[in-house]
Design a protein around this motif. Structure first.
Motif, PDB file in Angstrom:
ATOM      1  N   ALA A 153      32.541   6.157  16.566  1.00  0.00           N
ATOM      2  CA  ALA A 153      32.767   6.564  17.958  1.00  0.00           C
ATOM      3  C   ALA A 153      33.301   5.400  18.801  1.00  0.00           C
ATOM      4  CB  ALA A 153      31.460   7.085  18.557  1.00  0.00           C
ATOM      5  N   GLY A 154      33.443   4.224  18.197  1.00  0.00           N
ATOM      6  CA  GLY A 154      33.973   3.076  18.943  1.00  0.00           C
ATOM      7  C   GLY A 154      32.943   2.397  19.821  1.00  0.00           C
ATOM      8  N   LEU A 155      31.644   2.657  19.523  1.00  0.00           N
ATOM      9  CA  LEU A 155      30.590   2.122  20.381  1.00  0.00           C
ATOM     10  C   LEU A 155      29.800   0.996  19.699  1.00  0.00           C
ATOM     11  CD1 LEU A 155      29.392   5.577  21.745  1.00  0.00           C
ATOM     12  CD2 LEU A 155      30.717   3.833  22.986  1.00  0.00           C
ATOM     13  N   ALA A 156      30.331   0.523  18.560  1.00  0.00           N
ATOM     14  CA  ALA A 156      29.641  -0.557  17.856  1.00  0.00           C
ATOM     15  C   ALA A 156      29.809  -1.864  18.612  1.00  0.00           C
ATOM     16  CB  ALA A 156      30.178  -0.689  16.435  1.00  0.00           C
ATOM     17  N   TRP A 157      31.022  -2.307  18.763  1.00  0.00           N
ATOM     18  CA  TRP A 157      31.382  -3.489  19.550  1.00  0.00           C
ATOM     19  C   TRP A 157      32.588  -3.069  20.364  1.00  0.00           C
ATOM     20  CZ3 TRP A 157      31.199  -6.740  14.490  1.00  0.00           C
ATOM     21  CH2 TRP A 157      31.916  -6.080  13.482  1.00  0.00           C
ATOM     22  N   VAL A 158      32.332  -2.726  21.614  1.00  0.00           N
ATOM     23  CA  VAL A 158      33.329  -1.988  22.394  1.00  0.00           C
ATOM     24  C   VAL A 158      34.616  -2.777  22.602  1.00  0.00           C
ATOM     25  CG1 VAL A 158      31.602  -0.566  23.551  1.00  0.00           C
ATOM     26  CG2 VAL A 158      32.331  -2.734  24.608  1.00  0.00           C
ATOM     27  N   HIS A 159      34.543  -4.116  22.485  1.00  0.00           N
ATOM     28  CA  HIS A 159      35.754  -4.915  22.712  1.00  0.00           C
ATOM     29  C   HIS A 159      36.639  -4.965  21.469  1.00  0.00           C
ATOM     30  CE1 HIS A 159      32.807  -7.626  20.990  1.00  0.00           C
ATOM     31  NE2 HIS A 159      33.734  -8.506  20.720  1.00  0.00           N
ATOM     32  N   TYR A 160      36.145  -4.421  20.332  1.00  0.00           N
ATOM     33  CA  TYR A 160      36.984  -4.369  19.134  1.00  0.00           C
ATOM     34  C   TYR A 160      38.017  -3.237  19.294  1.00  0.00           C
ATOM     35  CZ  TYR A 160      34.806  -7.794  16.028  1.00  0.00           C
ATOM     36  OH  TYR A 160      34.406  -8.954  15.431  1.00  0.00           O
ATOM     37  N   PRO A 161      39.063  -3.264  18.450  1.00  0.00           N
ATOM     38  CA  PRO A 161      40.098  -2.229  18.576  1.00  0.00           C
ATOM     39  C   PRO A 161      39.576  -0.850  18.190  1.00  0.00           C
ATOM     40  CG  PRO A 161      40.871  -4.103  17.275  1.00  0.00           C
ATOM     41  CD  PRO A 161      39.399  -4.269  17.442  1.00  0.00           C
ATOM     42  N   GLU A 162      40.239   0.172  18.701  1.00  0.00           N
ATOM     43  CA  GLU A 162      39.938   1.544  18.293  1.00  0.00           C
ATOM     44  C   GLU A 162      40.149   1.682  16.797  1.00  0.00           C
ATOM     45  OE1 GLU A 162      41.104   5.112  20.475  1.00  0.00           O
ATOM     46  OE2 GLU A 162      41.715   3.761  22.107  1.00  0.00           O
ATOM     47  N   GLY A 163      39.260   2.434  16.160  1.00  0.00           N
ATOM     48  CA  GLY A 163      39.357   2.609  14.713  1.00  0.00           C
ATOM     49  C   GLY A 163      38.590   1.552  13.937  1.00  0.00           C
ATOM     50  N   LEU A 164      38.178   0.447  14.633  1.00  0.00           N
ATOM     51  CA  LEU A 164      37.422  -0.621  13.968  1.00  0.00           C
ATOM     52  C   LEU A 164      36.082  -0.817  14.669  1.00  0.00           C
ATOM     53  CD1 LEU A 164      40.321  -3.213  13.410  1.00  0.00           C
ATOM     54  CD2 LEU A 164      39.266  -1.712  11.689  1.00  0.00           C
ATOM     55  N   GLY A 165      35.547   0.257  15.194  1.00  0.00           N
ATOM     56  CA  GLY A 165      34.230   0.189  15.804  1.00  0.00           C
ATOM     57  C   GLY A 165      34.252  -0.052  17.295  1.00  0.00           C
ATOM     58  N   GLY A 166      35.436  -0.158  17.888  1.00  0.00           N
ATOM     59  CA  GLY A 166      35.517  -0.454  19.314  1.00  0.00           C
ATOM     60  C   GLY A 166      36.466   0.463  20.040  1.00  0.00           C
ATOM     61  N   LEU A 167      36.677   0.149  21.332  1.00  0.00           N
ATOM     62  CA  LEU A 167      37.546   0.959  22.201  1.00  0.00           C
ATOM     63  C   LEU A 167      38.440   0.069  23.048  1.00  0.00           C
ATOM     64  CD1 LEU A 167      34.774   3.465  23.359  1.00  0.00           C
ATOM     65  CD2 LEU A 167      36.740   4.052  21.931  1.00  0.00           C
ATOM     66  N   ASP A 168      38.634  -1.192  22.616  1.00  0.00           N
ATOM     67  CA  ASP A 168      39.431  -2.140  23.400  1.00  0.00           C
ATOM     68  C   ASP A 168      38.899  -2.283  24.826  1.00  0.00           C
ATOM     69  OD1 ASP A 168      41.563  -2.900  21.502  1.00  0.00           O
ATOM     70  OD2 ASP A 168      42.003  -0.739  21.560  1.00  0.00           O
ATOM     71  N   ALA A 169      37.585  -2.133  24.984  1.00  0.00           N
ATOM     72  CA  ALA A 169      36.973  -2.230  26.313  1.00  0.00           C
ATOM     73  C   ALA A 169      36.571  -3.685  26.575  1.00  0.00           C
ATOM     74  CB  ALA A 169      35.746  -1.328  26.380  1.00  0.00           C
ATOM     75  N   PRO A 170      36.282  -4.035  27.828  1.00  0.00           N
ATOM     76  CA  PRO A 170      35.803  -5.394  28.101  1.00  0.00           C
ATOM     77  C   PRO A 170      34.466  -5.649  27.388  1.00  0.00           C
ATOM     78  CG  PRO A 170      36.414  -4.278  30.141  1.00  0.00           C
ATOM     79  CD  PRO A 170      36.429  -3.239  29.057  1.00  0.00           C
ATOM     80  N   ARG A 171      34.328  -6.853  26.846  1.00  0.00           N
ATOM     81  CA  ARG A 171      33.126  -7.191  26.095  1.00  0.00           C
ATOM     82  C   ARG A 171      31.877  -7.083  26.973  1.00  0.00           C
ATOM     83  NH1 ARG A 171      32.706 -12.352  22.038  1.00  0.00           N
ATOM     84  NH2 ARG A 171      30.689 -11.813  21.134  1.00  0.00           N
TER      85      ARG A 171
END
Lengths: 352, 393
Positions: B35-53
């Motif tokens: 869901a991209g909520l693992a480490w939100v600053h990581y890229p989409e598809g790799l556990g994140g959503l490109d969000a601010p850390r």
């Protein structure tokens, strides 16, 4: 005039002890067996205490000792400190022996001098010269009790010798594995050696001698740590050069050398004052303890740090020195206690 | 731009689709990653959503409140703190997809094969050799001070691939399979009596070229990403007043009046002030980072932490007097977590001795402050242009 040097005979004694320890008790070999009840080596003790006569240095010849003094015993302790040797020398040959001699108990002192028996004073290792033994059923933190044949026990009516077989001795887990500690319960039986007043003075004398000569052990610990650190940093290369060529490290070792030089003067002064029965002995002991306990800890801490990772391993003996130095800082009175004693002796009272 | 509102919406969706009460722990963590909520600053598809850390806390708090399991970050700290950012920065798409998900979920534990007996402060002098044979690298050497090696599935590894080049240029970075038959892990007992770390012996370990991270010869540059993250991890935790080493000794002082002395009182107060000021410096550093004004103070945090831990625990042993002469337990064990402040004072005193050695010695860190922060000239060096094989060792 206080003699702060080493005599030729003291030099010979040092060489003999060092040679024995190098052959039989090299620190590098200790790490593998130090958990086995402090790695007590009965044969080594026999060689040091009896064959070499080191146990009897403080005991007059007519009682079966060597008729030497605290100066020579201090030299032995320097060497035992250099090798963190797990033998009951400080406890039996210095503290217990001095206590017995001060109490006028020559026969038992003679047995200790001959290395036939080991005795320890049943007080906590942390007890300094100002310690007033309270009569409790169990005394904890008694150094070398587990290898003692006789316990010197202070009771309200005097000093008693209690056969170790008649006491309950429960080993404790010490920070310094080379000096085993135990809880001692010896509240009945035994032979009365001295009355209460004599006992108090004798115990004080024994602990004063122990504290004074502990400074020489601390000097030996610091010396080994400095020498081994210098050797290591000359050999260890990082960044294409010996790490000891870095000025920041060199300065730290040079600083340690200055401290060791001072520690030697302080330790010799205490040993000589005890040997000559100088009225300045309490002052000399307090100065030596405050100074040398700090130097030993500093040297051992620098030894671990300047060895880098290898100094943090069990395999390397540096940790044995760190643990000995840290325990010695507490043993026979803390620096704070010795400073309080000193404040009285030199009239520098604490603020009201 | 993914903002806090959007993250909370996604978090609610995750909790609705995978209720923690009825979802297995690993399944939940996998769903959280996807869901991209693992480490939100990581890229989409790799556990994140490109969000601010800085928005990670929003997700973590909401999930914790809902009783969701976490990924036990202490157990997989090396993977999270060091392997992951390096794989993210230098990995191929295939490597990122293969490794990051099981790493974050905790299915695969990672360790770090960097330090060697002959390469500590001078890590770039490392001698473990990797020799190419077609599509495979054959690795031989010895690594040391490896936490988690005995439970790790993978390792980040740096090895020498060209001994004829100067030391910094002949190193290559690999992802090493710890189940390779050539990997032997032995516990390394330390002065506390236990073995938190290991020695790792590598004998003809075969690593496919597909598990190389970055270009051949670029390993030193790649490793900087790992090491910068390590120092952040070691010096960066937020602590309350009297958190850390000063806590136990302060409690002992309050609870045990019979131990007090004037001598120790003044020293305790000095150290208490030092600890409080170090805490404030750390807090100020975090505020600077949030404000987008990172300062050089971070370089000093690990130095301060090491010095304080050692001084405070040393004082604590003295304060305890007769009890300070005792030690809890010398039994050789292999703990799963690093523990700086646990157990008794003697343990704290001994363990803290490593704080000024591990993850960069205090001597090396002081040089970094002097040269990079103060701008002082570096010491003359004679090792930068010499072939690695010709260095003194």
């Amino acid at each position: 005039m206080t003699d702060l040097l080493y005599s030729e005979a003291e030099g010979d004694l040092r060489a003999a002890v060092r040679s024995l320890l190098a052959d039989r008790a090299a620190p590098a070999g200790l790490t593998g067996r130090v958990e086995d009840t402090g790695a007590h080596d009965a044969a080594l003790w026999q060689a040091l205490a009896a064959d070499m006569g080191a146990a009897g240095l403080l005991v007059p010849e007519k009682l079966g000792g060597q008729g030497a003094s605290h100066r020579e015993a201090a030299v032995v302790l320097e060497e035992l400190g250099r090798a963190v040797t797990p033998v009951p020398y400080l406890t039996s040959s210095v503290v217990a022996t001095e206590t017995l001699l001060a109490a006028g108990v020559g026969e038992l002192a003679g047995e200790l001098a001959g290395g036939r028996k080991v005795a320890v004073l049943a007080v906590p290792l942390s007890a300094g010269p100002g310690h007033d033994p309270t009569a409790t059923a169990t005394v904890t933190g008694v150094a070398d009790a587990a290898r003692a044949d006789v316990l010197l026990v202070v009771r309200p009516d005097g000093l008693y010798a209690v056969d170790a077989a008649d006491a309950t001795i429960v080993p404790q887990t010490p920070l310094d594995l080379t000096r085993p500690l135990a809880a001692v319960t010896a509240d009945g039986g035994g032979t009365r050696l001295a009355d209460a007043g004599t006992a108090r003075a004798a115990v004080r004398r024994g602990l004063l001698a122990g504290a004074g000569l502990l400074a020489s052990e601390q000097l030996g610990v610091a010396e080994w740590c400095l020498e081994e650190t210098v050797r290591h940093t000359r050999e260890r290369h990082q960044f294409n050069r010996p790490v000891g060529s870095f000025q920041s490290l060199k300065h730290r070792m040079a600083q340690l050398w200055l401290e060791v030089v001072n520690a030697r003067a302080a330790a010799r002064n205490a040993a000589d004052a005890l040997a000559t029965g100088s009225p300045e002995a309490p002052l000399a002991v307090a100065v030596a303890q405050v100074y040398c306990s700090r130097v030993a800890v500093h040297a051992a801490e620098e030894c671990v740090q300047l060895h880098g990772g290898i100094g943090m391993t069990w395999e390397h003996p540096a940790h044995l020195y760190l643990k000995r130095a840290k325990s010695d800082q507490i043993a026979l009175g803390s620096a704070g206690q010795h400073k309080r004693a000193l404040a009285d002796l030199v009239d520098l009272p604490a603020p009201a | 731009m993914t903002d806090a509102t959007e993250l909370l919406r996604r978090t609610r969706d995750l909790l609705a689709a995978h209720p923690p009460a009825t979802t297995g722990r690993t399944d939940f963590l996998k769903a959280r990653f996807d869901a991209g909520l693992a480490w939100v600053h990581y890229p989409e598809g790799l556990g994140g959503l490109d969000a601010p850390r800085s928005l990670q806390g929003v997700v973590d708090t909401a999930l914790a409140e809902a009783g969701a399991p976490d990924n036990d970050p202490r157990r997989i700290g090396i993977g999270l703190g060091m392997a992951a950012p390096t794989i993210l920065a230098y990995g191929t798409e295939e490597q990122k997809r293969r490794f990051l998900r099981p790493l974050w979920v905790g299915e695969e534990v990672w360790c770090q094969l960097f330090s060697e007996p002959g390469a500590g402060s001078d890590l770039a002098a490392l001698g473990t050799r990797a020799v190419r044979e077609g599509d495979t690298w054959v690795v031989n050497g010895q690594k040391v001070w490896t936490s988690s090696a005995h439970v790790a599935r993978w390792a980040i590894l740096i090895a020498r691939t060209d001994p004829d080049l100067p030391k910094h240029r002949g190193i290559t970075y690999f992802l090493c399979d710890m189940t390779d038959p050539g990997v032997e892990v032995r516990p390394l007992r330390q002065i506390t009596g236990e073995a938190e770390f290991n020695e790792v012996f590598l004998t003809d370990v075969r690593i496919p070229d597909a598990h190389r991270l970055g270009e051949v010869g670029d390993g030193w540059k790649v490793a900087q990403t790992t090491l910068n993250n390590e120092r952040v991890a070691i010096g960066g935790a937020r602590i309350p007043r009297e958190g850390g080493m000063i806590g136990p000794v302060s409690r002992t002082w309050r609870e045990r009046p019979e131990l007090r002395s004037h001598d120790l009182h003044q020293r305790l107060l000095d150290l208490w002030v030092d600890a409080e000021v170090a805490r404030l410096t750390g807090e100020r550093l975090r505020q600077q980072l949030v404000a987008g004004q990172p300062g050089p103070e971070g370089s000093g945090m690990k130095l301060a932490f090491a010095r304080l831990n050692q001084a405070i625990s040393g004082l604590e042993v003295e304060l305890l007097g007769e009890e300070g002469l005792l030690y809890g337990d010398w039994t050789m064990r292999r703990p799963e977590h690093v523990d700086f402040t646990g157990r008794d004072a003697g343990y704290r005193y001994l363990r803290s001795k490593g704080n000024s050695i591990e993850g960069g010695t205090s001597e090396v860190l002081l040089n970094i402050v002097a040269e990079r922060v103060l701008g002082l000239p570096s010491e003359p060096r004679n090792d930068k242009d010499v072939a690695w094989k010709d260095l003194a060792r």
